[in-house]
Design a protein around this motif. Structure first.
Motif, PDB file in Angstrom:
ATOM      1  N   GLY A 142      -5.680   8.458  -0.814  1.00  0.00           N
ATOM      2  CA  GLY A 142      -4.278   8.246  -0.495  1.00  0.00           C
ATOM      3  C   GLY A 142      -3.652   9.520   0.028  1.00  0.00           C
TER       4      GLY A 142
ATOM      5  N   GLY B 277      -3.276  15.001   0.841  1.00  0.00           N
ATOM      6  CA  GLY B 277      -4.055  13.819   0.520  1.00  0.00           C
ATOM      7  C   GLY B 277      -4.847  14.014  -0.754  1.00  0.00           C
TER       8      GLY B 277
ATOM      9  N   GLY C 184       4.269   7.753  -0.532  1.00  0.00           N
ATOM     10  CA  GLY C 184       2.824   7.748  -0.708  1.00  0.00           C
ATOM     11  C   GLY C 184       2.204   6.506  -0.114  1.00  0.00           C
ATOM     12  N   VAL C 185       1.033   6.657   0.475  1.00  0.00           N
ATOM     13  CA  VAL C 185       0.318   5.534   1.087  1.00  0.00           C
ATOM     14  C   VAL C 185      -1.117   5.537   0.573  1.00  0.00           C
ATOM     15  CG1 VAL C 185      -0.457   4.456   3.224  1.00  0.00           C
ATOM     16  CG2 VAL C 185       1.734   5.659   3.161  1.00  0.00           C
ATOM     17  N   ALA C 186      -1.576   4.385   0.064  1.00  0.00           N
ATOM     18  CA  ALA C 186      -2.952   4.242  -0.403  1.00  0.00           C
ATOM     19  C   ALA C 186      -3.790   3.611   0.697  1.00  0.00           C
ATOM     20  CB  ALA C 186      -2.983   3.385  -1.658  1.00  0.00           C
ATOM     21  N   PHE C 187      -4.709   4.370   1.269  1.00  0.00           N
ATOM     22  CA  PHE C 187      -5.564   3.859   2.327  1.00  0.00           C
ATOM     23  C   PHE C 187      -6.762   3.089   1.770  1.00  0.00           C
ATOM     24  CE2 PHE C 187      -3.363   7.503   4.209  1.00  0.00           C
ATOM     25  CZ  PHE C 187      -2.818   6.903   5.336  1.00  0.00           C
ATOM     26  N   SER C 188      -7.127   3.407   0.523  1.00  0.00           N
ATOM     27  CA  SER C 188      -8.207   2.708  -0.161  1.00  0.00           C
ATOM     28  C   SER C 188      -8.034   2.951  -1.655  1.00  0.00           C
ATOM     29  CB  SER C 188      -9.573   3.213   0.318  1.00  0.00           C
ATOM     30  OG  SER C 188      -9.789   4.542  -0.110  1.00  0.00           O
TER      31      SER C 188
ATOM     32  N   SER D 136       0.344  11.554   0.801  1.00  0.00           N
ATOM     33  CA  SER D 136       1.761  11.535   0.443  1.00  0.00           C
ATOM     34  C   SER D 136       2.484  12.686   1.115  1.00  0.00           C
ATOM     35  CB  SER D 136       1.948  11.613  -1.077  1.00  0.00           C
ATOM     36  OG  SER D 136       1.440  12.828  -1.583  1.00  0.00           O
TER      37      SER D 136
ATOM     38  N   VAL E 230       0.816  -1.217   0.000  1.00  0.00           N
ATOM     39  CA  VAL E 230       0.000   0.000   0.000  1.00  0.00           C
ATOM     40  C   VAL E 230       0.848   1.264   0.000  1.00  0.00           C
ATOM     41  CG1 VAL E 230      -1.924  -1.128   1.156  1.00  0.00           C
ATOM     42  CG2 VAL E 230      -0.157   0.004   2.519  1.00  0.00           C
ATOM     43  N   ALA E 231       2.150   1.131   0.179  1.00  0.00           N
ATOM     44  CA  ALA E 231       3.037   2.293   0.235  1.00  0.00           C
ATOM     45  C   ALA E 231       4.062   2.247  -0.894  1.00  0.00           C
ATOM     46  CB  ALA E 231       3.761   2.354   1.584  1.00  0.00           C
TER      47      ALA E 231
END
Length: 218
Positions: free
Chosen positions: A163, A185, A155-159, A165, A132-133
């Motif tokens: 996301g 975000g 960057g991180v995708a929560f869904s 960053s 996810v990151a």
């Protein structure tokens, strides 16, 4: 600006027609409206609205090319209102989740009264996907102005639709060697990307800024 975009589309379409015989080619576009065009932590539009957009050509062999433009306002004697970038490079993957990207970009200011504004950079970057990151870093070198710029992003995708960053960049050589930061975000809804981001840098007299951008892929 419309003529520049049209010329770019025609050129990319011609390349695509030639290349499809040997490789799969994808042509895509993007458009955005932002409350402030920030580049490396510095406003390029005098903290005012900017209209942006571009086109990209990518092949399954890893080669890509594209063009991107934005309205600008430097508040100087150049009277420039438009930036147009042209870039090309090669990217790919190696190992488990590692990526690389090398290329060159030309920054043009076609309506400027000062021809010295135009410049180009060569760049090289690495990235790592961790589920996810994603983390990435890049070095950009400008031979004419003898500047070296480094940046890193996480960057991180929560869904699938949201996301966040954070990024940091610094001139290791040239332009007073200042450092800039951003965090924000992005939420995707009905084909639009809504981005809210905070920018700041440690240059003398710098002011932080919160920027909202709405964009769409074409």
């Amino acid at each position: 600006m419309r003529n520049l975009f049209s010329a770019s589309v025609i050129a990319l379409a011609a390349i695509a027609t030639t290349a499809t015989a040997t490789a799969e080619v994808e042509l895509s576009g993007n458009v955005a409206l932002t409350t402030d065009y920030h580049w490396r932590g510095v406003s390029q539009s005098n903290q005012d609205l900017a209209l942006q957009g571009g086109f990209d050509l990518a092949t399954d062999a890893g080669f890509y090319a594209g063009t991107w433009a934005s309205t600008i306002d430097f508040l100087d004697d150049t009277d420039s209102n438009l930036e147009v970038d042209f870039y090309a490079g090669y990217g790919g993957e190696f190992g488990e989740g590692f990526g690389f990207d090398v290329g060159a970009i030309y920054y043009a200011y076609p309506d400027s009264d000062d021809g010295d504004l135009d410049f180009y950079e060569v760049y090289a970057g690495l990235s790592k996907s961790m589920g996810v990151a994603d983390i990435s870093g890049m070095l950009s070198y400008d031979p004419d102005n003898e500047t070296l710029y480094a940046n890193a992003d996480l960057g991180v995708a929560f869904s699938d639709s949201f996301g966040a960053s954070v990024g940091v960049g610094s001139y290791l050589d040239g332009f007073d060697e200042y450092t800039n930061y951003n965090i924000g975000g992005t939420y995707s809804v009905s084909g639009f990307d809504l981005d809210l981001r905070w920018y700041d840098n440690d240059a003398d007299g710098a002011e932080d800024n919160i920027v909202f951008t709405i964009g769409r892929s074409l």
